[in-house]
Design a protein around this motif. Structure first.
Motif, PDB file in Angstrom:
ATOM      1  N   PHE A   1      76.695   1.087  64.412  1.00 25.59           N
ATOM      2  CA  PHE A   1      76.731   0.003  63.432  1.00 25.59           C
ATOM      3  C   PHE A   1      77.535   0.368  62.183  1.00 25.59           C
ATOM      4  O   PHE A   1      78.396  -0.413  61.759  1.00 25.59           O
ATOM      5  CB  PHE A   1      75.313  -0.424  63.047  1.00 25.59           C
ATOM      6  CG  PHE A   1      75.277  -1.659  62.195  1.00 25.59           C
ATOM      7  CD1 PHE A   1      75.257  -2.923  62.767  1.00 25.59           C
ATOM      8  CD2 PHE A   1      75.270  -1.563  60.811  1.00 25.59           C
ATOM      9  CE1 PHE A   1      75.238  -4.059  61.987  1.00 25.59           C
ATOM     10  CE2 PHE A   1      75.251  -2.688  60.017  1.00 25.59           C
ATOM     11  CZ  PHE A   1      75.237  -3.943  60.607  1.00 25.59           C
ATOM     12  N   PRO A   2      77.307   1.520  61.546  1.00 24.42           N
ATOM     13  CA  PRO A   2      78.115   1.866  60.380  1.00 24.42           C
ATOM     14  C   PRO A   2      79.604   2.010  60.691  1.00 24.42           C
ATOM     15  O   PRO A   2      80.444   1.759  59.820  1.00 24.42           O
ATOM     16  CB  PRO A   2      77.517   3.207  59.921  1.00 24.42           C
ATOM     17  CG  PRO A   2      76.120   3.169  60.418  1.00 24.42           C
ATOM     18  CD  PRO A   2      76.205   2.476  61.749  1.00 24.42           C
ATOM     19  N   SER A   3      79.933   2.416  61.918  1.00 21.96           N
ATOM     20  CA  SER A   3      81.349   2.519  62.274  1.00 21.96           C
ATOM     21  C   SER A   3      82.028   1.158  62.248  1.00 21.96           C
ATOM     22  O   SER A   3      83.207   1.044  61.899  1.00 21.96           O
ATOM     23  CB  SER A   3      81.504   3.145  63.669  1.00 21.96           C
ATOM     24  OG  SER A   3      81.137   4.514  63.662  1.00 21.96           O
ATOM     25  N   ALA A   4      81.280   0.117  62.624  1.00 21.68           N
ATOM     26  CA  ALA A   4      81.834  -1.243  62.619  1.00 21.68           C
ATOM     27  C   ALA A   4      81.642  -1.937  61.276  1.00 21.68           C
ATOM     28  O   ALA A   4      82.397  -2.855  60.935  1.00 21.68           O
ATOM     29  CB  ALA A   4      81.185  -2.071  63.728  1.00 21.68           C
ATOM     30  N   ASN A   5      80.622  -1.504  60.515  1.00 22.54           N
ATOM     31  CA  ASN A   5      80.301  -2.131  59.222  1.00 22.54           C
ATOM     32  C   ASN A   5      80.074  -1.027  58.188  1.00 22.54           C
ATOM     33  O   ASN A   5      78.935  -0.774  57.782  1.00 22.54           O
ATOM     34  CB  ASN A   5      79.043  -2.995  59.342  1.00 22.54           C
ATOM     35  CG  ASN A   5      79.144  -4.030  60.437  1.00 22.54           C
ATOM     36  OD1 ASN A   5      79.648  -5.124  60.240  1.00 22.54           O
ATOM     37  ND2 ASN A   5      78.669  -3.670  61.630  1.00 22.54           N
ATOM     38  N   PRO A   6      81.139  -0.350  57.759  1.00 16.92           N
ATOM     39  CA  PRO A   6      80.977   0.868  56.960  1.00 16.92           C
ATOM     40  C   PRO A   6      80.338   0.680  55.587  1.00 16.92           C
ATOM     41  O   PRO A   6      79.869   1.646  55.004  1.00 16.92           O
ATOM     42  CB  PRO A   6      82.414   1.391  56.830  1.00 16.92           C
ATOM     43  CG  PRO A   6      83.287   0.215  57.114  1.00 16.92           C
ATOM     44  CD  PRO A   6      82.550  -0.633  58.077  1.00 16.92           C
ATOM     45  N   ASN A   7      80.299  -0.542  55.073  1.00 16.69           N
ATOM     46  CA  ASN A   7      79.745  -0.750  53.733  1.00 16.69           C
ATOM     47  C   ASN A   7      78.314  -1.287  53.739  1.00 16.69           C
ATOM     48  O   ASN A   7      77.680  -1.357  52.682  1.00 16.69           O
ATOM     49  CB  ASN A   7      80.637  -1.723  52.946  1.00 16.69           C
ATOM     50  CG  ASN A   7      82.035  -1.177  52.739  1.00 16.69           C
ATOM     51  OD1 ASN A   7      82.218   0.006  52.469  1.00 16.69           O
ATOM     52  ND2 ASN A   7      83.044  -2.042  52.872  1.00 16.69           N
TER      53      ASN A   7
END
Length: 207
Positions: free
Chosen positions: A123-129
């Motif tokens: 998830f953070p890889s696709a939505n880093p913020n």
């Protein structure tokens, strides 16, 4: 963040030498909609092989602790996320989509305690913020995480780069940092045979 980290260490009475062996905590977020069962065990209560691999890769450069909160919940073993975070210098969390909200709450608590936060995973890889972490690792985590920890231990601002492993066999999982005896009694083990996917599906975060 670096200033807060050094001030926290100084207040706790540690010398600068202590920074060379920073305390890194891997936290396990909760699954938002747990519904699958393996026998009498929920599917989300599984061995965190990703954390074992990451911990094994950085353990020579940090004092590493892995907290399997979902297993502890399943077994009814009490714990305190706040206390665990208070004893760490760096708080790491990985998340899939179903874990994202819980992971963000972990990051918020760690930031409230002025800890350095690192996020990674699907998830953070696709939505880093989304999680609001100080540093977000995109893709494979071993090499970037090691570089971040090494930089922080030297008092430097890390450069977060997308780095991959050329040989996944070079990483030894730190199973000794996980309560394997408890896991063995309830879940099956996992073995990594490969990483990535030969397909290139437009809907997949890996793409």
């Amino acid at each position: 963040k670096l200033y807060n980290l050094f001030i926290n260490l100084w207040i706790r009475g540690h010398s600068l030498k202590y920074i060379l062996n920073m305390k890194v905590l891997f936290t396990e977020p909760q699954v938002q909609y747990p519904n699958k069962l393996y026998g009498d065990v929920r599917a989300e209560v599984g061995i965190r092989l990703n954390y074992a691999l990451l911990a094994g890769h950085i353990r020579e450069h940090a004092d590493v602790k892995v907290q399997p909160y979902r297993l502890l919940d399943f077994l009814g073993i009490p714990y305190s996320l706040e206390d665990d975070i208070s004893q760490a210098d760096i708080v790491c969390v990985g998340a899939s989509t179903a874990e994202a909200k819980s992971a963000r709450r972990i990051v918020e608590e760690a930031r409230r305690q002025a800890k350095v936060t690192i996020a990674g995973g699907i998830f953070p890889s696709a939505n880093p913020n989304y999680l609001g972490a100080d540093y977000t690792v995109i893709g494979e985590g071993e090499r970037p995480l090691l570089e971040i920890v090494k930089a922080l231990s030297q008092g430097l601002e890390p450069r977060v780069e997308r780095l991959t492993l050329s040989d996944i066999d070079s990483v030894e999982p730190a199973y000794d940092l996980l309560p394997m005896q408890l896991y063995r009694e309830h879940v099956k083990g996992l073995v990594y045979t490969a990483r990535g996917c030969e397909n290139d599906c437009s809907f997949c975060t890996v793409s």
